[in-house]
Design an enzyme around this catalytic site. Structure first.
Site, PDB file in Angstrom:
ATOM      1  NE  ARG A  50      33.287 -12.811 -34.108  1.00 55.50           N
ATOM      2  CZ  ARG A  50      34.213 -12.890 -35.058  1.00 55.50           C
ATOM      3  NH1 ARG A  50      34.094 -12.189 -36.182  1.00 55.50           N
ATOM      4  NH2 ARG A  50      35.274 -13.665 -34.921  1.00 55.50           N
ATOM      5  CG  ASP A 174      14.262   3.016 -29.930  1.00 52.36           C
ATOM      6  OD1 ASP A 174      13.345   2.215 -30.157  1.00 52.36           O
ATOM      7  OD2 ASP A 174      15.014   2.939 -28.935  1.00 52.36           O
ATOM      8  CE  LYS A 199      12.487  -3.494 -23.525  1.00 52.08           C
ATOM      9  NZ  LYS A 199      12.955  -2.164 -23.819  1.00 52.08           N
TER      10      LYS A 199
HETATM   11  C1  LIG Z   1      14.248  -1.565 -23.879  1.00 54.37           C
HETATM   12  C2  LIG Z   1      14.510  -0.482 -24.839  1.00 54.37           C
HETATM   13  C3  LIG Z   1      15.783  -0.330 -25.418  1.00 54.37           C
HETATM   14  C4  LIG Z   1      16.949  -1.204 -25.049  1.00 54.37           C
HETATM   15  O1  LIG Z   1      16.781  -2.525 -25.441  1.00 54.37           O
HETATM   16  P1  LIG Z   1      17.433  -3.779 -24.689  1.00 54.37           P
HETATM   17  O2  LIG Z   1      16.897  -4.922 -25.443  1.00 54.37           O
HETATM   18  O3  LIG Z   1      16.962  -3.708 -23.273  1.00 54.37           O
HETATM   19  O4  LIG Z   1      18.905  -3.625 -24.758  1.00 54.37           O
HETATM   20  C5  LIG Z   1      15.942   0.682 -26.346  1.00 54.37           C
HETATM   21  N1  LIG Z   1      14.940   1.504 -26.688  1.00 54.37           N
HETATM   22  C6  LIG Z   1      13.708   1.399 -26.142  1.00 54.37           C
HETATM   23  C7  LIG Z   1      12.639   2.351 -26.549  1.00 54.37           C
HETATM   24  C8  LIG Z   1      13.452   0.412 -25.193  1.00 54.37           C
HETATM   25  O5  LIG Z   1      12.239   0.309 -24.644  1.00 54.37           O
END
Ligand SMILES: *Cc1c(COP(=O)(O)O)cnc(C)c1O
Length: 395
Positions: A50, A174, A199
């Site tokens: 962890r 992000d 992604k």
């Molecule tokens: C998918 C996504 C998230 C969340 O990520 P997870 O891996 O599904 O928890 C956050 N920000 C963006 C822009 C995303 O496309």
């Protein structure tokens, strides 16, 4: 010798020290929860997975190098990376967050953060004056997503950083849609970069993972305390998957982005398409800003069709893309934000934000672009004829 980003994508995780014994080209999956300590009072680099694991460490070092950050942290999902970063705030703090935000981030900020005494205001981050107007005396963070989800709204990263400096705030961005390959927010003064590695970084729709990359030691300490203290770590197996994905990022993302540009141009010229949202189109709001801070428009685009019925027909008649949530895979992914990624946002809010009944999002994969365009073209034609016939029958 400093390496270009393309090279680092490949060498970033092979420059590790763990496998000197065998020369294995790939980082091994260290499936070990605990580590034997060499002696009573001297401990090795790892004690318990962890707190730290060699496979995860390789991924964390790789992403830190790619984003040119102080430290990287790998989490069990993008949302876990985002929540860990936001939980560095204290009770009484306030954040200003973009109103075009990933649905899961919206859900966390509106339903869970208030329980910790952390409040928020939404603002239109395509408008710096609106962001500034939302800043309160207890604001500590500006939170942006660019290009944003699902209308590909563009935030001026330098502008937001300048505001943050003026009011002594931190900036979190992000960077999921761009990846470090196309956009480097830390170099523009941002404090923490966030990714859903589910992604493009993972890239094969096989793993859920998240990453946070910090600019300085203060943020690194704060995020490590949450990662270790709350425990939403990425497993060694999933860390391995993301490392493998990162190695092919340049080839995948360049190919998909070139095809996304062609598809956006096709849709833009199509008579039944109402709007196309893609930062590679000069008519896209924020096009010039995007050009000034990124090196590509990326592989995701959205478009609106005349009605919900029309949209449904297009989805039902497309044969190549999968119809699913998520994006950034080798397969093209078509999704319907109103009931999928953005279902957590109440209807009235959604409509106010332009997430209408005719909106589709397309994440372009690695298929042949002419096949994708032909597929879109035939589905749009069927939808046009069918809805025209329905309207005639109804009269
Ligand atoms: C998918 C996504 C998230 C969340 O990520 P997870 O891996 O599904 O928890 C956050 N920000 C963006 C822009 C995303 O496309």
């Amino acid at each position: 010798m400093t390496q270009q980003l393309d090279t680092l994508l490949v060498t970033g995780s092979t420059l590790h020290d763990y496998e000197k014994k065998t020369g294995a080209v790939n980082i091994p999956i260290y499936a070990s929860s605990t580590f034997d300590q060499s002696s009573f009072d001297s401990f090795g680099p790892f004690d318990y997975s962890r707190s730290g694991n060699p496979t995860r460490d390789a991924l964390e070092k790789t992403i830190a190098r790619l984003e040119n950050g102080h430290r990287g942290f790998a989490f069990s999902s993008g949302i876990a990376a985002i929540t860990a970063t936001l939980l560095t705030l204290n009770a009484g703090d306030h954040l200003v967050i973009t109103n075009e935000v990933y649905g899961g981030t919206y859900r966390f900020v509106t339903t869970l953060l208030p329980k910790y005494g952390i409040s928020h205001s939404f603002a239109d981050f395509t408008d710096l004056a609106a962001v500034e107007a939302a800043i309160q005396p207890n604001t500590v963070v500006l939170y942006a997503e660019t290009p944003a989800n699902p209308l590909l709204g563009i935030t001026d990263i330098r502008g937001v950083v300048a505001l943050a400096q003026k009011y002594h705030l931190k900036t979190f961005v992000d960077n999921t849609f761009m990846t470090p390959l196309y956009q480097q927010p830390l170099a523009l003064g941002v404090d923490v970069v966030l990714h859903s590695a589910t992604k493009f970084l993972g890239g094969h729709s096989e793993v859920i993972a998240g990453l946070a990359i910090t600019k300085d030691e203060e943020m690194s300490k704060a995020i490590y305390a949450i990662q270790n203290g709350m425990g939403a770590i990425l497993s060694p197996h999933d860390s391995f998957s993301v490392i493998q994905g990162i190695k092919t990022l340049r080839a995948r993302l360049d190919f998909s982005s070139r095809n996304a540009q062609k598809i956006a141009e096709f849709l833009h010229a199509h008579e039944d398409v109402v709007d196309v949202y893609y930062p590679g189109l000069p008519c896209h709001i924020g096009y010039a800003i995007h050009q000034s801070q990124s090196t590509s428009a990326g592989a995701v685009l959205s478009f609106t069709l005349p009605t919900k019925q029309f949209t449904q027909l297009v989805v039902e008649h497309m044969t190549i893309p999968i119809f699913a949530v998520s994006l950034g895979g080798v397969e093209s992914i078509l999704s319907y934000p109103p009931t999928m990624s953005h279902a957590a946002i109440p209807l009235a809010e959604r409509q106010a934000r332009g997430i209408t009944d005719g909106l589709l999002r397309l994440s372009v994969g690695l298929e042949n672009v002419d096949d994708l365009i032909a597929d879109l073209s035939q589905a749009l034609a069927i939808a046009a004829t069918t809805t025209a016939n329905m309207n005639t029958t109804a009269q």
